[in-house]
Design a protein around this motif. Sequence first.
Motif, PDB file in Angstrom:
ATOM      1  N   GLY A 160      31.922  40.976  33.058  1.00 41.85           N
ATOM      2  CA  GLY A 160      32.673  40.982  34.323  1.00 41.85           C
ATOM      3  C   GLY A 160      33.685  39.868  34.475  1.00 41.85           C
ATOM      4  O   GLY A 160      34.742  40.051  35.089  1.00 41.85           O
ATOM      5  N   ARG A 161      33.403  38.701  33.905  1.00 43.10           N
ATOM      6  CA  ARG A 161      34.326  37.576  34.103  1.00 43.10           C
ATOM      7  C   ARG A 161      35.663  37.819  33.425  1.00 43.10           C
ATOM      8  O   ARG A 161      36.666  37.221  33.815  1.00 43.10           O
ATOM      9  N   GLY A 162      35.671  38.724  32.448  1.00 46.05           N
ATOM     10  CA  GLY A 162      36.941  39.050  31.809  1.00 46.05           C
ATOM     11  C   GLY A 162      37.632  40.225  32.457  1.00 46.05           C
ATOM     12  O   GLY A 162      38.626  40.723  31.925  1.00 46.05           O
ATOM     13  N   ARG A 163      37.142  40.675  33.574  1.00 49.65           N
ATOM     14  CA  ARG A 163      37.691  41.910  34.137  1.00 49.65           C
ATOM     15  C   ARG A 163      38.185  41.735  35.561  1.00 49.65           C
ATOM     16  O   ARG A 163      38.313  42.722  36.301  1.00 49.65           O
ATOM     17  N   PHE A 164      38.417  40.488  35.994  1.00 49.99           N
ATOM     18  CA  PHE A 164      38.919  40.296  37.357  1.00 49.99           C
ATOM     19  C   PHE A 164      40.160  41.145  37.549  1.00 49.99           C
ATOM     20  O   PHE A 164      41.065  41.152  36.719  1.00 49.99           O
ATOM     21  N   GLY A 165      40.244  41.859  38.629  1.00 49.46           N
ATOM     22  CA  GLY A 165      41.389  42.703  38.903  1.00 49.46           C
ATOM     23  C   GLY A 165      41.196  44.153  38.494  1.00 49.46           C
ATOM     24  O   GLY A 165      41.927  45.029  38.966  1.00 49.46           O
ATOM     25  N   ASP A 166      40.197  44.419  37.633  1.00 53.64           N
ATOM     26  CA  ASP A 166      39.966  45.807  37.218  1.00 53.64           C
ATOM     27  C   ASP A 166      39.357  46.613  38.366  1.00 53.64           C
ATOM     28  O   ASP A 166      38.548  46.092  39.147  1.00 53.64           O
ATOM     29  N   THR A 167      39.730  47.855  38.396  1.00 55.88           N
ATOM     30  CA  THR A 167      39.103  48.750  39.360  1.00 55.88           C
ATOM     31  C   THR A 167      37.969  49.503  38.660  1.00 55.88           C
ATOM     32  O   THR A 167      38.149  50.046  37.576  1.00 55.88           O
ATOM     33  N   VAL A 168      36.821  49.487  39.292  1.00 60.37           N
ATOM     34  CA  VAL A 168      35.673  50.232  38.776  1.00 60.37           C
ATOM     35  C   VAL A 168      35.164  51.119  39.912  1.00 60.37           C
ATOM     36  O   VAL A 168      35.716  51.106  41.014  1.00 60.37           O
ATOM     37  N   VAL A 190      31.871  52.389  42.290  1.00 62.74           N
ATOM     38  CA  VAL A 190      30.485  52.246  42.720  1.00 62.74           C
ATOM     39  C   VAL A 190      29.952  53.662  42.906  1.00 62.74           C
ATOM     40  O   VAL A 190      30.514  54.448  43.683  1.00 62.74           O
ATOM     41  N   ALA A 191      28.904  53.975  42.151  1.00 62.31           N
ATOM     42  CA  ALA A 191      28.420  55.360  42.114  1.00 62.31           C
ATOM     43  C   ALA A 191      27.420  55.587  43.236  1.00 62.31           C
ATOM     44  O   ALA A 191      26.230  55.307  43.089  1.00 62.31           O
ATOM     45  N   LEU A 192      27.925  56.064  44.356  1.00 68.29           N
ATOM     46  CA  LEU A 192      27.037  56.373  45.477  1.00 68.29           C
ATOM     47  C   LEU A 192      26.555  57.819  45.331  1.00 68.29           C
ATOM     48  O   LEU A 192      27.199  58.626  44.668  1.00 68.29           O
ATOM     49  N   PRO A 193      25.442  58.145  45.952  1.00 64.33           N
ATOM     50  CA  PRO A 193      24.993  59.544  45.885  1.00 64.33           C
ATOM     51  C   PRO A 193      26.072  60.500  46.380  1.00 64.33           C
ATOM     52  O   PRO A 193      26.184  61.630  45.923  1.00 64.33           O
ATOM     53  N   SER A 194      26.925  60.019  47.306  1.00 65.03           N
ATOM     54  CA  SER A 194      27.969  60.890  47.854  1.00 65.03           C
ATOM     55  C   SER A 194      29.199  60.935  46.968  1.00 65.03           C
ATOM     56  O   SER A 194      30.136  61.675  47.257  1.00 65.03           O
ATOM     57  N   GLY A 195      29.243  60.136  45.933  1.00 65.85           N
ATOM     58  CA  GLY A 195      30.408  60.136  45.060  1.00 65.85           C
ATOM     59  C   GLY A 195      30.849  58.733  44.726  1.00 65.85           C
ATOM     60  O   GLY A 195      30.305  57.747  45.234  1.00 65.85           O
ATOM     61  N   GLU A 196      31.834  58.643  43.850  1.00 71.69           N
ATOM     62  CA  GLU A 196      32.314  57.325  43.425  1.00 71.69           C
ATOM     63  C   GLU A 196      33.179  56.690  44.506  1.00 71.69           C
ATOM     64  O   GLU A 196      33.942  57.364  45.181  1.00 71.69           O
ATOM     65  N   GLN A 197      33.054  55.391  44.634  1.00 67.45           N
ATOM     66  CA  GLN A 197      33.911  54.638  45.544  1.00 67.45           C
ATOM     67  C   GLN A 197      34.594  53.540  44.736  1.00 67.45           C
ATOM     68  O   GLN A 197      33.918  52.764  44.069  1.00 67.45           O
ATOM     69  N   PRO A 198      35.902  53.473  44.783  1.00 71.36           N
ATOM     70  CA  PRO A 198      36.599  52.480  43.976  1.00 71.36           C
ATOM     71  C   PRO A 198      36.426  51.072  44.533  1.00 71.36           C
ATOM     72  O   PRO A 198      36.351  50.868  45.756  1.00 71.36           O
ATOM     73  N   ALA A 199      36.363  50.106  43.627  1.00 73.02           N
ATOM     74  CA  ALA A 199      36.254  48.710  44.028  1.00 73.02           C
ATOM     75  C   ALA A 199      36.888  47.848  42.944  1.00 73.02           C
ATOM     76  O   ALA A 199      36.981  48.258  41.788  1.00 73.02           O
ATOM     77  N   VAL A 200      37.325  46.667  43.356  1.00 72.21           N
ATOM     78  CA  VAL A 200      38.031  45.785  42.441  1.00 72.21           C
ATOM     79  C   VAL A 200      37.162  44.581  42.131  1.00 72.21           C
ATOM     80  O   VAL A 200      36.588  43.958  43.039  1.00 72.21           O
ATOM     81  N   ILE A 201      37.058  44.273  40.848  1.00 79.49           N
ATOM     82  CA  ILE A 201      36.285  43.098  40.431  1.00 79.49           C
ATOM     83  C   ILE A 201      37.098  41.840  40.717  1.00 79.49           C
ATOM     84  O   ILE A 201      38.312  41.804  40.472  1.00 79.49           O
ATOM     85  N   CYS A 202      36.436  40.829  41.240  1.00 80.96           N
ATOM     86  CA  CYS A 202      37.165  39.602  41.565  1.00 80.96           C
ATOM     87  C   CYS A 202      36.260  38.391  41.394  1.00 80.96           C
ATOM     88  O   CYS A 202      35.070  38.521  41.102  1.00 80.96           O
ATOM     89  N   ASP A 203      36.840  37.243  41.591  1.00 83.90           N
ATOM     90  CA  ASP A 203      36.094  35.987  41.595  1.00 83.90           C
ATOM     91  C   ASP A 203      35.017  36.070  42.684  1.00 83.90           C
ATOM     92  O   ASP A 203      35.293  36.529  43.786  1.00 83.90           O
ATOM     93  N   PRO A 204      33.812  35.611  42.377  1.00 83.62           N
ATOM     94  CA  PRO A 204      32.789  35.678  43.425  1.00 83.62           C
ATOM     95  C   PRO A 204      33.059  34.761  44.611  1.00 83.62           C
ATOM     96  O   PRO A 204      32.473  34.964  45.678  1.00 83.62           O
ATOM     97  N   VAL A 205      33.885  33.757  44.429  1.00 80.27           N
ATOM     98  CA  VAL A 205      34.211  32.895  45.578  1.00 80.27           C
ATOM     99  C   VAL A 205      35.381  33.535  46.315  1.00 80.27           C
ATOM    100  O   VAL A 205      36.473  33.638  45.784  1.00 80.27           O
TER     101      VAL A 205
END
Lengths: 210, 1018, 93, 417
Positions: B979-987, B989-1004
């Motif tokens: 994950g630390r090499g993927r800041f800015g990537d969109t992945v 989140v697999a919810l039962p209702s379907g995928e929801q897009p989210a962006v990986i970022c710095d935890p702070v």
Amino acid sequence: MDTPLEMGPGGPGGRWENPVFALELDMAAASGPLVALSAAPPRAAINLRATEGLLPEIERTYGVRPPTVPNTWTASADGARLALWLGPDEWLLAAPDGAASGVEAAIRDARANDGWLGVCDVSHNYTTLVLRGPRARLVLSKGCALDLHPRGPLQSGTCAQTTMARTRVLLRITEEADTIELWVRNSFARYMAAWLLDAMAGIAHEPRDF
Amino acid sequence: MSDDRTQDCRLPEGGLIDRSRRIRFRFNGAWMDGHPGDTLASALLANGVHLVGRSMKYHRPRGIMAAGAEDPGGLVQRGLHDEPARTDPDWRATQTALVDGLEAYTVGAWPSLDRDAGAVLGLASRVMGAGFYYKIMHGSRWMWEHVHEPLIRKAAGFGVCPDQPDPDVYDHRHVHCEVLVVGGGPAGLAAAGAAARSGARVILAEQDERLGGSLLGRRRAIDGQGGVDWAAAMEARLRASPDVRLLPRTTVFGYHDNNYLVALERVTDHLGLGPAPPGRPRQRLWHIRAKRVVLATGAHERPLVFGDNDRPGIMLAGAAQTYLHRWAVLPGRDVVLFTTNDRAYEAALDLHAAGARIHAIVDSREAPGAALPAAARAAGIRVMTGYVVGGTSGVRHVTGASVMKLGADGRASPHALDTLPCDLLLVSGGLSPVVHLFSQSGGKLRYDDGRAAFVPDRSVQALANAGACNGTFDLAGCLAEGAAAGAEATRLAGSDPGAPRTAFSVDEPAAAAIKPLWRVRPALVQDHAWGQPFVDFQNDTTAHDIRQAVREGFESVEHVKRYTLTGFGTDQGKTANINAIGIQAEALGRPIPEVGTTTFRPPYTPVTFAAMAGRDRGERLDPARLTAIHDRHVALGAAFEDVGQWKRPWYYPRPGETMHQAVARECRAAREAVGVLDASTLGKIDIQGPDAAEFLNRVYTNAWSKLEVGRVRYGVMCREDGMVFDDGTTARIDDTRYLMTTTTGNAAAVLDHLEEYLQTEWPDLRVRLTSVTEQWATVSIAGPKAGSLMARLASGQDLSPAAFAFMSWRPATVAGLNARVFRISFTGELQYEINVPWHQGGALWDAVMRAGTGLGVTPYGTETMHVLRAEKGFIIVGQETDGTQTPIDLGMDWIVSKKKPDFIGKRSFTRSDTARADRRHLVGLLPKDKRQVFPEGSQIVETGATRGTKPVPMLGYVSSAYWSPALDSGFALALVAGGRGRFGDTVAVALPSGEQPAVICDPVMLDKEGARRDGHAA
Amino acid sequence: MLLIECPWCGPREEPEFHYGGQAHVARPADPAALSDAEWAEYVFMRDNTKGPFAERWCHSAGCRRWFNVLRDTVSHRVLAVYRMGEAPPEGPR
Amino acid sequence: MARYSVWSLARNALSYHRDWPRQWRSPELGSAYDVVIVGGGGHGLATAYYLAKEHGVTNVAVLEKGWLGGGNTGRNTTIVRSNYLWDESAAIYELALKLWEGLSRDLNYNVMLSQRGVLNLAHSLGDVRAGRRRAEANRLNGVDSEWLDTAGVARVCPILNTSTSLRYPVMGSTWQPRGGTARHDAVAWGYARAADARGVDIIQNCEVTGIRRDSGGAVAGVETTRGLIGTKKVALAAAGHTSVLAAMADVRLPIQSHPLQALVSEPIKPVLDQVVMSGAIHVYVSQSDKGELVIGAGIDSYNSYAQRGSFHVLEHQMASIVELFPIFARLRMMRTWAGIVDTCPDASPIVSKTPVPGLYINGGWGTGGFKSTPGSGVVFAHTIAKDAPHPINAPFSLDRFTTGALIDEHGAAAVAH
């Protein structure tokens, strides 16, 4: 805003707010000639870690020679200062309320350079419940697996760290064999008191003592 | 009622019952009478009721066969309609004390016990042999799931579970004694008598309400005194002995290591229905540590195995004798006795004397003993030696016994058939010592051919066996053995019993040896002609089943037991098991010792669940640990979260507020004004000694040597496997003293971990640890106005951020209390943690709340704390970690010392898998749709991955997710592969209702530069 | 339930104690010098003896001391109790 | 193998069940086998069956020191489920569950699989997070699993105490509808019968006392109480005693053996239709087809080979049961027992080759052994036949303790069984 707070009688807002204050009325109501439950008044407590060679020094500064016989306690002549055996190099010193810092400092000063000495004020770590009466041991035996028989090993002058119901306690058999202190961590105090109250219900109907 | 039963079968006098009082009870709706002293079984028999229940598999009519714990058939439901909360399933009528208004039902018979439709299954019994279920119904899953198994389940079980919670109280006691005597029959009484008055503490436990055991059911005299009177005198003597505790109605049901025995006392069940008298427990579980144990548990009589041997009215000979003598019940008027031993003759003689007609004594032996057969003949009773009962007649009650001649081949010849009418068929296959507790104790058994029984052999605990349980069946022997065992136990336990008495004068007829008969074998071609030869009367196991199991290759005694379900009933095979072993041995052609016994598993008789729980119920199931400030939280209406055993305020909803609204308000208060948190639950460990810094170096991943007095440092500790175990701050109090904090849930584990290393690995380190978790109460104030609040609380002391450096601590007087104030921050805000002595925690809280008036002071709970820390990317051990993260995985390589040669866990970091670059890293995650707060635990995948086939590759998961008022967005912390090499990537989140897009970022995500912690962002 | 003899407090019930597994497994002096396999040996591999087994217990609800117990894992019989740092008793087991 | 069916049953009923053939032979012990499997429980017998069925290896002996299925196979609480957290675990347990679903038909023996559904309750926010995480991972791994909130739990199991008065209230649950129970003895017997029919020699009362190795260190044979057997492949499937056996070949394992207790109540009419498990307060309970409540306890803390545990563990167990199911309070415990479980540091099994050529290990299942039986048998048989792991058990190697690639299922196994 640093106006001194009122000294309470153990009640809310006081300087020594008793963790089982909320149960005091219940405790009084449940108590009788067979068994009585109360909270002990405030008292200083110091956890002492030392080697046996240090004990004479401790006696000189504290006034009580900590016992080397496991599971016993010793007291000053006036009974105001106690030393309870907790482990082969560990004791609990109990002294009048407010004495902790003085005791701690005195012991530290006496042997400042001894690396094995440990002194820690634990006055506020514990709540001491007192179970008193001819059926006190019977009540304890509902949740404690030690041999509490009046002729058993737990005589006046002994103490024992053990489990009681689902928590840990330090039992001290006082000068009176039917008056037993239960030292519990503060956060468990209300649980322990409530457990004892439940166990005391109907104690008069118990077929007999030990 | 007109259909009242009238105790027709009660004799006009005799018995140990109180005839001055009548007890009314109801059985299957019919009112009947009995007397105090009766059991339900004796009262039913007194009223001529033999049919009590139906068997499990074939719904065969079943009656009362025994008079005690071994009875396999008489199961009833107690109090089903009158007292639904106190109804008890599967109660054995023979052990149910008769009380006023008792209501007992037979469950499982429909429409009635007399006409049970389920009995049609009896017709199928020919098909339903051993292993029936395994051999069919495997073809179609659908049929099994929807037809077969539901039918099987519906038929299962005897009684019904209450549908309401149990209102009764159950108690526990722990006791120690020198001598525990189990069993209050002649041997046990003699043993206790020998031990009494020696100064040793003696406990005598007897499952019956009355002491005396077999003496209560026989005509015997001891030293010229009637057996019942002798037992009463013994009891009186024991009661008067100061160190003897008599426990009647108390069943010792388990014998564990180191002479630890557990016993169940039934305290109030015999007193009546309804609630127990105030303050009294219904049952009491005794935990007994005994220096020595004397087992005097008696013996059970065995039934005999022959065709249709299960009909009501077929009863163990000794049981009938007991009903006669103890309860003055004549269980039948036309009697046949079928026996393999002399002892049972006495039952026939006693019944004869009581007025019953004994049609015959059928003895399988050619040569019985002398005295008792002679006495029987003298009484005019027909004694048929070399004969057996091969079958019976009757439907709901036995009406006749088919007597057959035993041939030289050991088979019963049908041509010598003679049917004797009877309404009571007594059976006796000999005695089986009750070796259950002995066997539980680890003792080994041996098969004794002479007694045709398993008897105690080698014991491994401090115990002795005495009396019938030891294979000593004669009364004089029981008494002598009991007395000797009691005296010896006393002596071995360290007291002087004096010289034990070992000779007792007893009038008992001599009995010759038994010749075992494990089953009546009809002539070959007739094997199935004489009905079902039952072995286990509850589970409907027959001799045929056992023999079939052997033929099918089940040769181990455990296999036969399991394949045929022998001994699996509520009686645990007390009457069945030995016969089953005998039949199996015969089928295998092996001697019985080679077959062996099955294991005697605790409990001896069933034990109430709630009695096991004792007082640890409701809120006492587990201690709730409360802080010094708890009552204030309750007054403020807090919702609580269980964190380990602690009750922590979760959030403080105001009237009408949802949790979401309350948390948002609390978050805003902490970010914009000042929030107050009770942080007392954090573990605190006082660390003293000249080697304390070295110790910290070894247990934490970072370096501690240079921490100055007055300063505080954050540390992470790992286990040897390199995975994060706990975190927290540690402050240097003075030269040789530190105060460590741990997470709330791990406090005890951390102290244990540290003590273990100190005591076992590094005993040379001069370090002393003391838990001071409850020495200090901690109130944490955080927010831009925390400085102002602190100034109000500690006037005259400059605790401003400028004068009081971040990550330091100092003593201060706060609200007039001696305090230690720590400037640390888990929120990113200016934050002070104020520690005062625990007993003053309430006072401090009150003062903080008062002083905060006008500053917007707002209590916040753990949920808000979690939001605030997550916005800053701070981990929570146990939430961002699950035991599989190194500090490096969490992005904390800054806290892992490169210089220290070693610390706990360091070596593990370089293992090949642990050093992988694509491990899961702690990252931030922002939803594309800002309103979204992902459920914690949601899995993260590459976009579109869930459209592929399963298994779907998972990148990681959401460890924390909240709504952030400060960010005005949902946000999350997550562990994502590489994950630390993927800041800015969109992945996704697999919810039962379907995928929801989210962006990986710095935890702070908030205040990266850290200005707020010094109060600059207000 | 086991009855364990604490070397200081005497026989106490098992719930007062915390189990510590195999005794006499010393932490390597220089973990960095070990191979991965040697390190795994220390961290994970343990004897699992059937019969007399030297193990550690801590009297956690009592005197908080760790000590060693020689106990038969088949009979549960405690054969010896000895303090930390002491060697297991010699002789026939 | 004479097939079992309604017709065979009817036919045999006519002859009073006198003509049923033996379910398995009682063969003489041979002097050499291609494979010797140590342990005649579910795992050993399943391995033998799949060796014969899938790989044509039939010159196989299964050695059992006591009676078939007398170890943990006959002592567990018969729960079957596959809702494990990590991909590796889900794969092996789901393989097993799929095989379970066809097992009665495959073996021509009704193992009484009862897919009544399994609840794993959550009692804290931490449990909720862990439960959701597991349910979501299961869903993506193709394991039927969903998350239920408290109301959903109450709908599935109305007799459960879902009120907030519970000391640790139920805050939700995972739910695997395909989970359930099976009849444990029938599994051992069914596999034994099927393996025997394919030529496997099943030898009871035969204890292994040593493992012989050749000069190169490879397995050459096993010593038993009934004599020496030559073989180049020895497969250990003796839960509880894995360490003891491995030590015979000087292989040290990260396994510890502990008592695990269980109990049943007296049989009652059907009242509980699901398997209910709670890691936080140590409960797992189901009702058997006979009507008994089958209840499992927590693992005893200390090492033991005694097949008995400590009484206080059961007391805690019952206290939890009575709180979770207040209507059970007056029911009675009828029989208790214990097994010996092999536990691994990461709560996952070892199904692996070993440093000793020809020695294979299947152990360390902890509380997961019974439910994995068919899947374990398939992959272990593969490992033995090919001398290389099946992709599904490759992660469960002994090497993982060296590399650090542990499969930490404490979260799932804390919900023991």
